[in-house]
Design a protein around this motif. Sequence first.
Motif, PDB file in Angstrom:
ATOM      1  N   UNK A 273       0.828  -1.206   0.000  1.00 50.09           N
ATOM      2  CA  UNK A 273       0.000   0.000   0.000  1.00 50.09           C
ATOM      3  C   UNK A 273       0.863   1.257   0.000  1.00 50.09           C
ATOM      4  N   UNK A 274       1.910   1.270   0.801  1.00 47.55           N
ATOM      5  CA  UNK A 274       2.802   2.432   0.829  1.00 47.55           C
ATOM      6  C   UNK A 274       3.490   2.621  -0.517  1.00 47.55           C
ATOM      7  N   UNK A 275       3.923   1.520  -1.109  1.00 50.70           N
ATOM      8  CA  UNK A 275       4.543   1.592  -2.437  1.00 50.70           C
ATOM      9  C   UNK A 275       3.584   2.202  -3.444  1.00 50.70           C
ATOM     10  N   UNK A 276       2.343   1.741  -3.408  1.00 48.92           N
ATOM     11  CA  UNK A 276       1.362   2.235  -4.369  1.00 48.92           C
ATOM     12  C   UNK A 276       1.029   3.700  -4.173  1.00 48.92           C
ATOM     13  N   UNK A 277       0.986   4.156  -2.930  1.00 47.74           N
ATOM     14  CA  UNK A 277       0.731   5.568  -2.649  1.00 47.74           C
ATOM     15  C   UNK A 277       1.830   6.431  -3.259  1.00 47.74           C
ATOM     16  N   UNK A 278       3.066   5.999  -3.121  1.00 44.01           N
ATOM     17  CA  UNK A 278       4.210   6.798  -3.568  1.00 44.01           C
ATOM     18  C   UNK A 278       4.467   6.659  -5.070  1.00 44.01           C
ATOM     19  N   UNK A 279       4.264   5.458  -5.639  1.00 46.21           N
ATOM     20  CA  UNK A 279       4.733   5.191  -7.014  1.00 46.21           C
ATOM     21  C   UNK A 279       3.614   4.899  -8.000  1.00 46.21           C
ATOM     22  N   UNK A 280       2.355   5.230  -7.692  1.00 46.43           N
ATOM     23  CA  UNK A 280       1.281   4.839  -8.612  1.00 46.43           C
ATOM     24  C   UNK A 280       1.418   5.494  -9.981  1.00 46.43           C
ATOM     25  N   UNK A 281       2.134   6.617 -10.054  1.00 50.03           N
ATOM     26  CA  UNK A 281       2.352   7.254 -11.359  1.00 50.03           C
ATOM     27  C   UNK A 281       3.662   6.839 -12.010  1.00 50.03           C
ATOM     28  N   UNK A 282       4.351   5.860 -11.423  1.00 48.34           N
ATOM     29  CA  UNK A 282       5.593   5.369 -12.011  1.00 48.34           C
ATOM     30  C   UNK A 282       6.781   5.572 -11.096  1.00 48.34           C
ATOM     31  N   UNK A 283       7.961   5.057 -11.481  1.00 44.63           N
ATOM     32  CA  UNK A 283       9.167   5.213 -10.654  1.00 44.63           C
ATOM     33  C   UNK A 283       9.523   6.678 -10.440  1.00 44.63           C
ATOM     34  N   UNK A 284      10.079   6.966  -9.275  1.00 46.02           N
ATOM     35  CA  UNK A 284      10.511   8.329  -8.972  1.00 46.02           C
ATOM     36  C   UNK A 284      11.984   8.543  -9.289  1.00 46.02           C
ATOM     37  N   UNK A 285      12.752   7.437  -9.302  1.00 45.77           N
ATOM     38  CA  UNK A 285      14.186   7.538  -9.571  1.00 45.77           C
ATOM     39  C   UNK A 285      14.627   6.455 -10.545  1.00 45.77           C
ATOM     40  N   UNK A 286      15.819   6.657 -11.110  1.00 44.84           N
ATOM     41  CA  UNK A 286      16.485   5.586 -11.850  1.00 44.84           C
ATOM     42  C   UNK A 286      17.099   4.621 -10.832  1.00 44.84           C
ATOM     43  N   UNK A 287      17.634   3.528 -11.322  1.00 44.41           N
ATOM     44  CA  UNK A 287      18.215   2.522 -10.413  1.00 44.41           C
ATOM     45  C   UNK A 287      19.365   3.112  -9.597  1.00 44.41           C
ATOM     46  N   UNK A 288      20.062   4.118 -10.167  1.00 42.44           N
ATOM     47  CA  UNK A 288      21.185   4.740  -9.450  1.00 42.44           C
ATOM     48  C   UNK A 288      20.744   5.809  -8.458  1.00 42.44           C
ATOM     49  N   UNK A 289      19.427   6.016  -8.337  1.00 42.78           N
ATOM     50  CA  UNK A 289      18.921   6.978  -7.373  1.00 42.78           C
ATOM     51  C   UNK A 289      18.682   8.372  -7.914  1.00 42.78           C
ATOM     52  N   UNK A 290      19.022   8.632  -9.175  1.00 42.42           N
ATOM     53  CA  UNK A 290      18.817   9.962  -9.745  1.00 42.42           C
ATOM     54  C   UNK A 290      17.324  10.179 -10.028  1.00 42.42           C
ATOM     55  N   UNK A 291      16.790  11.354  -9.648  1.00 42.27           N
ATOM     56  CA  UNK A 291      15.356  11.604  -9.819  1.00 42.27           C
ATOM     57  C   UNK A 291      14.927  11.593 -11.284  1.00 42.27           C
ATOM     58  N   UNK A 292      13.680  11.177 -11.516  1.00 43.37           N
ATOM     59  CA  UNK A 292      13.121  11.108 -12.865  1.00 43.37           C
ATOM     60  C   UNK A 292      11.955  12.089 -13.006  1.00 43.37           C
ATOM     61  N   UNK A 293      11.609  12.384 -14.262  1.00 39.33           N
ATOM     62  CA  UNK A 293      10.412  13.144 -14.577  1.00 39.33           C
ATOM     63  C   UNK A 293      10.358  14.481 -13.883  1.00 39.33           C
TER      64      UNK A 293
ATOM     65  N   UNK B 258      12.114   3.140  -4.938  1.00 44.01           N
ATOM     66  CA  UNK B 258      11.608   4.215  -5.781  1.00 44.01           C
ATOM     67  C   UNK B 258      11.962   4.045  -7.252  1.00 44.01           C
ATOM     68  N   UNK B 259      12.897   3.171  -7.569  1.00 44.58           N
ATOM     69  CA  UNK B 259      13.369   2.971  -8.944  1.00 44.58           C
ATOM     70  C   UNK B 259      12.466   2.025  -9.739  1.00 44.58           C
ATOM     71  N   UNK B 260      11.564   1.308  -9.087  1.00 45.01           N
ATOM     72  CA  UNK B 260      10.763   0.306  -9.795  1.00 45.01           C
ATOM     73  C   UNK B 260       9.334   0.799 -10.003  1.00 45.01           C
ATOM     74  N   UNK B 261       8.642   0.139 -10.921  1.00 43.36           N
ATOM     75  CA  UNK B 261       7.207   0.401 -11.070  1.00 43.36           C
ATOM     76  C   UNK B 261       6.461  -0.185  -9.883  1.00 43.36           C
ATOM     77  N   UNK B 262       5.288   0.350  -9.619  1.00 47.87           N
ATOM     78  CA  UNK B 262       4.426  -0.202  -8.575  1.00 47.87           C
ATOM     79  C   UNK B 262       3.601  -1.346  -9.151  1.00 47.87           C
ATOM     80  N   UNK B 263       2.822  -1.971  -8.317  1.00 50.45           N
ATOM     81  CA  UNK B 263       1.979  -3.098  -8.713  1.00 50.45           C
ATOM     82  C   UNK B 263       0.950  -2.689  -9.751  1.00 50.45           C
ATOM     83  N   UNK B 264       0.340  -3.677 -10.400  1.00 50.97           N
ATOM     84  CA  UNK B 264      -0.755  -3.393 -11.322  1.00 50.97           C
ATOM     85  C   UNK B 264      -1.929  -2.758 -10.593  1.00 50.97           C
ATOM     86  N   UNK B 265      -2.134  -3.145  -9.345  1.00 53.19           N
ATOM     87  CA  UNK B 265      -3.221  -2.548  -8.562  1.00 53.19           C
ATOM     88  C   UNK B 265      -3.002  -1.042  -8.413  1.00 53.19           C
TER      89      UNK B 265
END
Length: 399
Positions: free
Chosen positions: A151-171, A193-200
Amino acid sequence: MAAPRSVYACDPDRSRGRQFVEAPSRTRSPFRRDCDRVIHSTAFRRLKHKTQVFVFHEGDHYRTRLTHSLEVAQIARALARQLGLDEDLTETLALAHDLGHPPFGHAGERALDACLRGHGGFDHNAHTLRVVTSLEHRYPEFDGLNLTWESLEGIVKHNGPLTARDGSPLGRYREHGIPVGIAEFVVAYDLELWSFASLEAQIAAIADDIAYDAHDIDDGLRAGLFQIDDLKEIPVTAAIIAEIDAQYSGLDESRRGAELVRELISHLIGAVVLEAHRRLALVRPASAEDVRHQNEALIAFPDETREAEAAIKAFLKVRMYRHERVMRVMRDAEQLVSDLFARYQGDPATLPAEWLPPESRSEDEAGRARRIGNFIAGMTDRFALTEHQRLFDSTPDLR
């Protein structure tokens, strides 16, 4: 009819758990428990008196943040059911997605962001995370709601990853970095933060878009900001209107508008389901974890529908969100929020006692500013107006 449970659905029996360990419920899954906690939270009840587009006293029939969240949840559950996903997790994320919005909609958010610019700014997703992890005080053993990792992951990442795998911010986070509320939390509890969230979570995000498009058309028609036939300039709504007029000759405008909204929602849901099946068939994820490691969202509009949906948003931006009647009220609302922030910052004694720091704790300027921001963000529209009337000689009418 519900689809069989998919292998790529989040499984409540395999949840990554909670930040603070609790005994499992004997009657509810972890995700159902999360949803119930959101529904019973103080922040959720406050959404009843928080602006969507129209301030609460403009009429009882316009959407509020609460009714919007309920409509998002209905659409999201419909999508989850057709794709064989976990409906409880989907509903949790749909109902929680706006908990962090301040009073007066995006106008309030713009004002708070400006007030906090020197202290990390204000981001409603980050504030939603803050609400469910620290600002709700309902349980004896922890602050927040102690929701599951999913649930926490989905709240933060429902619009997609926030960072690249190296931690650099995206978008949109490239310029100012990851919001302070999220950046501080993930140090102690990694939400990847580097990964997509669930399909839900992805479904909750696109259900938000569908609900916005449909109910803002409905509210705009009700407010007289535009007429049904004005929507004929958008191909997708023009086609739906033509079908309604052919089937129901002479239908009154109220029912004609309601039918347009209903058919638009059905059209967009159908398009999302078809595109989801196409993308899932291409990548064949074998688990929810496979979904997180994809290079793109798997829940999306097909290209043609994405263009149609963008055209709806462009129409609403000009004819509704930028309408002088709406803009005038929102300008006053921004000033009201800025006034409150400046007053509390200049005279902290005007804050309620429960929002003053303990005498034993020292607090720097950034901490004080964020505490004031947290207080204002939790206000309803009418409480903000009442506070302004208490502290100032003149308060805008916001009508």
